[in-house]
Structures are given as structure tokens and as C-alpha cells.
Design a protein around this motif. Sequence first.
Motif, short mmCIF file in Angstrom:
data_model
loop_
_atom_site.label_atom_id
_atom_site.label_comp_id
_atom_site.label_asym_id
_atom_site.label_seq_id
_atom_site.Cartn_x
_atom_site.Cartn_y
_atom_site.Cartn_z
N VAL A 144 0.84 -1.20 0.00
CA VAL A 144 0.00 0.00 0.00
C VAL A 144 0.87 1.25 0.00
N TYR A 145 1.91 1.26 0.83
CA TYR A 145 2.81 2.42 0.88
C TYR A 145 3.58 2.57 -0.43
N PHE A 146 3.94 1.43 -1.05
CA PHE A 146 4.63 1.50 -2.33
C PHE A 146 3.74 2.15 -3.38
N PHE A 147 2.45 1.75 -3.42
CA PHE A 147 1.52 2.40 -4.35
C PHE A 147 1.35 3.87 -4.02
N ASP A 148 1.28 4.20 -2.73
CA ASP A 148 1.08 5.60 -2.36
C ASP A 148 2.22 6.47 -2.86
N VAL A 149 3.45 5.98 -2.71
CA VAL A 149 4.60 6.78 -3.13
C VAL A 149 4.63 6.94 -4.65
N THR A 150 4.39 5.84 -5.37
CA THR A 150 4.47 5.89 -6.83
C THR A 150 3.19 6.41 -7.48
N GLY A 151 2.06 6.14 -6.87
CA GLY A 151 0.79 6.50 -7.49
C GLY A 151 0.34 7.91 -7.22
N PHE A 152 0.59 8.41 -6.00
CA PHE A 152 0.11 9.75 -5.68
C PHE A 152 0.73 10.82 -6.57
N CYS A 153 2.04 10.68 -6.82
CA CYS A 153 2.70 11.71 -7.62
C CYS A 153 2.14 11.73 -9.04
N LEU A 154 1.79 10.55 -9.59
CA LEU A 154 1.19 10.50 -10.92
C LEU A 154 -0.24 11.06 -10.91
N LEU A 155 -0.99 10.74 -9.85
CA LEU A 155 -2.34 11.29 -9.74
C LEU A 155 -2.31 12.81 -9.59
N PHE A 156 -1.37 13.30 -8.78
CA PHE A 156 -1.23 14.75 -8.63
C PHE A 156 -0.84 15.40 -9.95
N LEU A 157 0.01 14.71 -10.71
CA LEU A 157 0.44 15.25 -12.00
C LEU A 157 -0.74 15.35 -12.96
N GLU A 158 -1.59 14.32 -12.98
CA GLU A 158 -2.77 14.36 -13.86
C GLU A 158 -3.74 15.45 -13.43
N CYS A 159 -3.95 15.58 -12.13
CA CYS A 159 -4.89 16.60 -11.64
C CYS A 159 -4.34 18.01 -11.81
N SER A 160 -3.01 18.14 -11.90
CA SER A 160 -2.42 19.48 -12.03
C SER A 160 -2.71 20.13 -13.38
N GLN A 161 -3.25 19.35 -14.33
CA GLN A 161 -3.61 19.94 -15.61
C GLN A 161 -4.80 20.90 -15.48
N LEU A 162 -5.60 20.70 -14.42
CA LEU A 162 -6.69 21.61 -14.06
C LEU A 162 -7.71 21.80 -15.18
N ASN A 163 -7.89 20.79 -16.00
CA ASN A 163 -8.99 20.85 -16.96
C ASN A 163 -10.12 19.94 -16.49
N THR A 164 -11.28 20.10 -17.07
CA THR A 164 -12.47 19.39 -16.60
C THR A 164 -12.32 17.88 -16.73
#
Length: 337
Positions: A218-238
Amino acid sequence: MELTEHARVVYPNLKYYGVIFRRFIKEFHLGNFMQCGGNYKKVADRMNKISNYYTLLMVPIIWLGVILFNLSPLLTNVTSGAFQNPRPKNITLRFSVYYEYPGFKPEENFILVTILNLYFSYGCTVVVCTLDLLLILMCFQIVGHQLVLQANLDGFPKPRKLSVLQLTGEVKVMVEKYSIEENTHIHCMLRENVLHHRYIVCFVDDISSFFGPMMGLVYFFDVTGFCLLFLECSQLNTESLARFGPLTIIAVSQLIEISIIFEIVGSMSEKLRDNVYNLPWQCMDMKNQMTVLIFLNRIQRTMHITCMEVMPVGVQSMASILKTCFSYFTILQSMNT
């Protein structure tokens, strides 16, 4: 993310999972100590209420997760005209889960596949939330045992009579000292509390050794997955916010929830040190004082549920993961720009 979900699904099929579950229900649960009365019954009723409320809270959380996970592709398909008859050509269909079905293509059976994805996502959410709920309910019972131990330590009686201590000459001092009978009773109380503390520690160690690898994934996914999810959300489009926003919120909320509850287990065990030190050890005989000293030495160890017996699961580990994810997110964002 699929790796962590597979781990959660595989864990109930392991033999030792049944051993821990039976031990939790038949032995460790505070409901098995209700006949002891006193602090056990009071704390057991309190923990049962908290567990009941938390379980009821999980029901809307499950439905909220399923709805948020399936709502984004559904709205995208509706706005693109996927449900029109005949369907416009050159439309990219969105699915919450992409599977390859034998015998037909998902794009040609859009409504059926959408219903199947809704069922699959609901089943996966129920399995994940149920396993996490069971682990959290175990933590509630651990905290309950710690509260009982805390109340028992605070309930040690004072000496019934004052004793006269002869110093030098005619100097006499009135001191609180247990009698021989009282010291025998105090020794039995100390023994019960030492065994109770060891019983709690053994159960915490068993949970850590068994669930540690899963928490590591779970922690391994959190470290690798959160940064990718944040990167996708940082596009700030709908589209990106609708697609990855709910998943990010659910994943971060799950990490915060588990970390805070596990942190409570560790913080409660640290409070037990003061309860042991506040025992009326100065009134005991030498044998009981040595028992208190050994007990105080043992209780210095914090009851942490650890990740693979290395890193304790708690608020500090959660903060480290989020800090690392934001650092990776910053690097990936700078490379993307």
C-alpha cells in the motif's frame, strides 16, 4: 494500484488470516471479557458503539467511492452522445474499468459492459473496504484493551493504615506502607496487569507480522501512485479533474484514515508509561518494587503496527509519504513543462 488490490483479495485466502480472525473474535475481542465486569464492561460498551458507528459510516463511503469512480466516464459518454441511437461515429467511449471480454468487444456492447463495470467496481470496493474495516476494528479493540489496562493501573488501592518508621533515637515518621496481606494482593494485581500488557503486545506483533507486507505494498503504491495522480490533476482541466480527482481524493483519504487510527494505538501505549510510574510503588515491599521496575522497563516499547517490521504505520509515515510524493510531483511537473 491493482497490485495492492490483488494483495487485499489474496490475504483472506491465506491460512494464517483465518487464525488471526478466529483469535480476534473468540479471544481478543472485548466482548469475551464482559463477564469480568468493571472496566472491561464499560470500555467494551464504548468500543462497541464506536465500532458500530464507524461500520455504518463505511456504507455511504462505499457507495460514494463507486459513484465517483463510475460517474466521470458515464458523464463523458453522455455528453459525447454515446447513448444516442444510432450512435454517432468516431466517438471514443470511456469505461471505468477496461477489460477484454472473450467473444465480444466492449465498444459493441457498451451498455452491458458499463453495467458489468459498475458491478465489478462495487465488488472490488466492498472487498477493499471490508478488509480495511476489519483491520481498523482490530485497532479499536487494541485501544480498548489499552484503556482497560490504563484504568486498572489507576485503580491500585492505597495502604489502609499508616506505618511507623523508626529512624534514629526517638525520631519516628508516619509512612504509607502496605501490610503483608496487602503486598500479596498488590503482587497479584501487578501480575495480572503485566500479563495483560504482554497479551496486547503479542496480538499487535501478530498483526504487524501478518499485515506488514500488505501495508508495504500500500505504501509503495502511495509513493508511486500519488505523484502521478497529482500530476494528472495538475492539468486543471475538466476532463482530468473528473477522471482522476475522485480517485486521488479516495486514495489520500484512505491513507489519512488508516494512519490516524494506527497512530492512536501508538499514542495510547505511550500514555501507559505514566500510569505505571504513578503506581504507589513507594508503598510496596522490595519484591513488588522490582516487579514494577521490570514492568516499567517493558512498557517503554511503543505498541506500533509496523510496515514489514521496519516502519511504524502512523501520522509521521503518512507525512513522509505525502512529502515524498509532492517532491516527485514537482520533478515530474518540471520535466513535463
